[in-house]
Write a protein that holds these residues in place. Structure first.
Motif, PDB file in Angstrom:
ATOM      1  N   VAL A 108       0.790  -1.208   0.015  1.00 10.13           N
ATOM      2  CA  VAL A 108       0.005   0.080   0.098  1.00 10.13           C
ATOM      3  C   VAL A 108       0.904   1.228   0.025  1.00 10.13           C
ATOM      4  O   VAL A 108       0.853   2.225  -0.601  1.00 10.13           O
ATOM      5  N   GLU A 109       1.768   1.306   0.849  1.00  9.65           N
ATOM      6  CA  GLU A 109       2.766   2.321   1.057  1.00  9.65           C
ATOM      7  C   GLU A 109       3.886   1.758   1.986  1.00  9.65           C
ATOM      8  O   GLU A 109       3.873   0.880   2.693  1.00  9.65           O
ATOM      9  N   ILE A 110       5.151   2.795   2.052  1.00  9.37           N
ATOM     10  CA  ILE A 110       6.180   2.625   3.180  1.00  9.37           C
ATOM     11  C   ILE A 110       6.055   3.918   3.857  1.00  9.37           C
ATOM     12  O   ILE A 110       6.236   4.990   3.261  1.00  9.37           O
ATOM     13  N   ASN A 111       6.213   3.934   5.234  1.00  4.93           N
ATOM     14  CA  ASN A 111       6.087   5.106   5.845  1.00  4.93           C
ATOM     15  C   ASN A 111       7.728   5.184   6.498  1.00  4.93           C
ATOM     16  O   ASN A 111       8.253   4.251   7.008  1.00  4.93           O
ATOM     17  N   THR A 112       8.056   6.357   6.293  1.00  3.75           N
ATOM     18  CA  THR A 112       9.261   6.590   6.820  1.00  3.75           C
ATOM     19  C   THR A 112       9.388   7.416   7.937  1.00  3.75           C
ATOM     20  O   THR A 112      10.466   7.754   8.440  1.00  3.75           O
ATOM     21  N   THR A 142       7.867   9.745   0.651  1.00  5.23           N
ATOM     22  CA  THR A 142       6.679  10.139  -0.079  1.00  5.23           C
ATOM     23  C   THR A 142       5.940   9.434  -1.279  1.00  5.23           C
ATOM     24  O   THR A 142       6.669   8.569  -1.619  1.00  5.23           O
ATOM     25  N   LYS A 143       4.862   9.510  -1.417  1.00  6.53           N
ATOM     26  CA  LYS A 143       4.051   8.733  -2.309  1.00  6.53           C
ATOM     27  C   LYS A 143       4.624   8.819  -3.840  1.00  6.53           C
ATOM     28  O   LYS A 143       4.802   8.089  -4.646  1.00  6.53           O
ATOM     29  N   LYS A 144       5.152  10.208  -3.927  1.00  5.44           N
ATOM     30  CA  LYS A 144       5.739  10.399  -5.274  1.00  5.44           C
ATOM     31  C   LYS A 144       7.096   9.641  -5.656  1.00  5.44           C
ATOM     32  O   LYS A 144       7.294   8.995  -6.491  1.00  5.44           O
ATOM     33  N   ARG A 192       0.327  13.221   1.312  1.00  2.00           N
ATOM     34  CA  ARG A 192       0.152  13.555   2.875  1.00  2.00           C
ATOM     35  C   ARG A 192       0.343  12.147   3.523  1.00  2.00           C
ATOM     36  O   ARG A 192       0.135  10.983   2.789  1.00  2.00           O
ATOM     37  N   GLU A 193       0.362  12.279   4.843  1.00  2.46           N
ATOM     38  CA  GLU A 193       0.418  10.846   5.639  1.00  2.46           C
ATOM     39  C   GLU A 193      -0.652  11.030   6.821  1.00  2.46           C
ATOM     40  O   GLU A 193      -1.293  12.161   7.001  1.00  2.46           O
ATOM     41  N   GLY A 194      -0.959   9.923   7.487  1.00  5.61           N
ATOM     42  CA  GLY A 194      -1.818   9.996   8.551  1.00  5.61           C
ATOM     43  C   GLY A 194      -3.329   9.759   8.282  1.00  5.61           C
ATOM     44  O   GLY A 194      -4.156   9.604   9.058  1.00  5.61           O
TER      45      GLY A 194
HETATM   46 MG    MG Z   1       1.772   6.633   5.309  1.00  2.00          MG
END
Ligand code: MG
Ligand code: ADP
Ligand code: MG
Length: 480
Positions: free
Chosen positions: A145-149, A309-311, A371-373
């Protein structure tokens, strides 16, 4: 028409109403007594906490896919570390986005400033969380889905979930099934990373700084991290400050030491700073720059933040991109395998093609901003409307287009504060998070390891499932 795909349930369901009433009441108290809780929205000014929403019967997760995600984490750690240290790649991937997305633009300015001045602290601490859903469209293989840093949360509460689920299964007479619940060492692993970074900094009197929001709803998760640091390293001091407080009190020493109220900071751990609302004025941005200029080891450093970031996630899915960072073909294939369709909306031929795809078949995609969260994405037919509105404007480069993952459904009970005493059996979907710890600089990686997992579950009818945001519930994978 495709058939609805269900995973099995960990135990036979439904549970009789009488039994359910009793086990729900017990498990709520268990959760509170073990700190699987959050600040109460109603009573936070009176120090109130409520248990965090949870799934009573753990959701099933395919064992082989769980193992795959765990095995892949060190590769993703290595990948993200290298991406964070590739100025050309970050700059090229983000160049259009930063012109239209002010927030990412501000982060990038800090990045450029410290790169031009010369980086004071070469070491970064990464506490990552890679999130996945099982995709029924690809024979139940996991897709990222995504990776959070930044601010990869719930390591603390998730670690509390596993014993809670064991308790429930035992109470229901299925204690023998507990072998299907993998050990979770998220809290120990993540805090171990912070303690290691603190040791690398090498000053026994220096503290770990938690950068926090004005009001922390997820307070128990954060305090678990703080208390685990004390457990592992009793002499390490932890202090908590908002960006505004840091703006008021932080200074740099003669060797660029970060000093807060005279206390030297070894490690800065950001649990805030990932959304525009955390920077009410320029002063908070100045505080972020000051920390970045300092000797303190940042989690994340600005380049790690940008790499998450998503980008950048989308840029990594472009053909050939992974070859820039990973050398072994096997690793490259394994990472490619977890990517789902990710498309740039920049103003070029590829961007134009993606716009057309989204207009033709909006429900196949999700639109994501930088964006995050949680709560920022656009779903379903709204993708088409949003695309029509933005397609001729530069704004579109602030977004990426992502193929929607279709997770299998399962049945369970979700228990929330103030909900009915006897919850309904509902259709849910789950998202698995795998934590990783990585420490190193542009030349070498010193620490690279796994650090446990988390599972979040939401109603299948809801697009997003953030636990802190309110629609998700804490779960624990029951491997099948
Ligand atoms: Mg995130
Ligand atoms: P954030 O950084 O805000 O958490 P995410 O990319 O994780 O952003 O998106 C938020 C939520 O949206 C996810 O937790 C998931 O429930 C849903 N979501 C995101 N991407 C997809 C996707 N490709 N397919 C299905 N659901 C998705
Ligand atoms: Mg997310």
């Amino acid at each position: 028409m495709s058939l609805t795909k269900y995973l099995p349930t960990a135990v036979p369901l439904p549970i009789t109403e009488e039994h359910l009433r009793e086990i729900v009441a017990k498990t709520k108290d268990w959760a509170l007594m073990h700190g699987a809780a959050m600040r109460s929205k109603k009573h936070f000014s009176e120090d109130g906490v409520v248990f965090a929403p949870f799934v009573l019967i753990p959701s099933c997760f395919p064992r082989s896919e769980f193992n795959k995600a765990v095995a892949l984490q060190p590769v993703l750690n290595e990948l993200m570390h290298r991406v964070a240290h590739d100025q050309l790649f970050l700059t090229d991937s983000l160049k259009e986005t930063i012109q239209v997305d002010e927030f990412t633009g501000n982060l990038f300015k800090i990045y450029e400033t410290v790169q031009n001045e010369g980086v004071t602290q070469r070491i970064s601490l990464g506490l990552l969380r890679s999130d996945y859903m099982v995709n029924t469209n690809t024979s139940n293989s996991i897709k990222q889905v995504e990776i959070n840093t930044i601010a990869s949360s719930f390591g603390g509460l998730s670690t509390r979930r596993t014993p809670s689920v064991r308790f429930v299964l035992q109470q229901l007479g299925y204690g023998d099934l507990n072998a299907n619940l993998p050990e979770n060492t998220a809290l120990e692993g993540l805090c171990g990373g912070m303690v290691e970074a603190w040791k690398i900094y090498g000053n026994e009197n220096a503290a770990i700084l938690f950068v926090v929001e004005e009001v922390t709803m997820n307070i128990c998760d954060q305090r678990f991290h703080e208390f685990e640091i004390y457990r592992q390293s009793p002499q390490t001091m932890v202090i908590r400050k908002t960006l505004t407080e840091i703006a008021n009190s932080a200074k740099l020493g003669t060797n660029n030491e970060l000093l807060i109220d005279g206390i030297q900071i070894a490690v800065v751990y950001f649990r805030a700073g990932y959304e525009p609302g955390h920077y009410p004025s320029k002063r908070e941005w100045d505080a972020r720059l000051l920390m970045e200029r300092s000797q303190a080891i940042k989690c994340p450093s600005i380049q790690y933040h940008l790499a998450g970031t998503k980008k950048v996630q989308q840029a990594l899915a472009r053909s050939g991109a992974l070859d820039l960072f990973l050398t072994e073909a096997k690793k490259i294939e394994a990472v490619k395998d977890i990517f789902t369709g990710l498309y740039s909306l920049d103003f070029d031929e590829f961007g134009n093609q993606a716009v057309q795809m989204a207009l033709d078949d909006p429900e196949r995609f999700i639109l994501k901003p930088q964006r995050e969260g949680g709560g920022n994405n656009i779903y379903g037919m709204d993708v088409r409307t949003a695309m029509l509105n933005m397609k001729d404007s530069k704004e579109r480069s602030a977004w990426i287009l992502m193929e929607r993952i279709h997770p299998p459904l399962s049945k369970t009970y979700i228990v929330r504060p103030e909900s009915e005493e006897v919850p309904d059996l509902v259709d849910v979907v789950s998202e698995l998070g795998i934590y990783g710890v990585v420490i190193g600089d542009s030349q070498k990686i010193i620490v690279n390891r796994n650090a446990g997992h988390m599972l979040r579950t939401k109603l299948s009818s809801s697009d997003e499932g953030g636990v802190a945001a309110g629609s998700g519930a804490l779960d624990s994978p029951f491997l099948v």
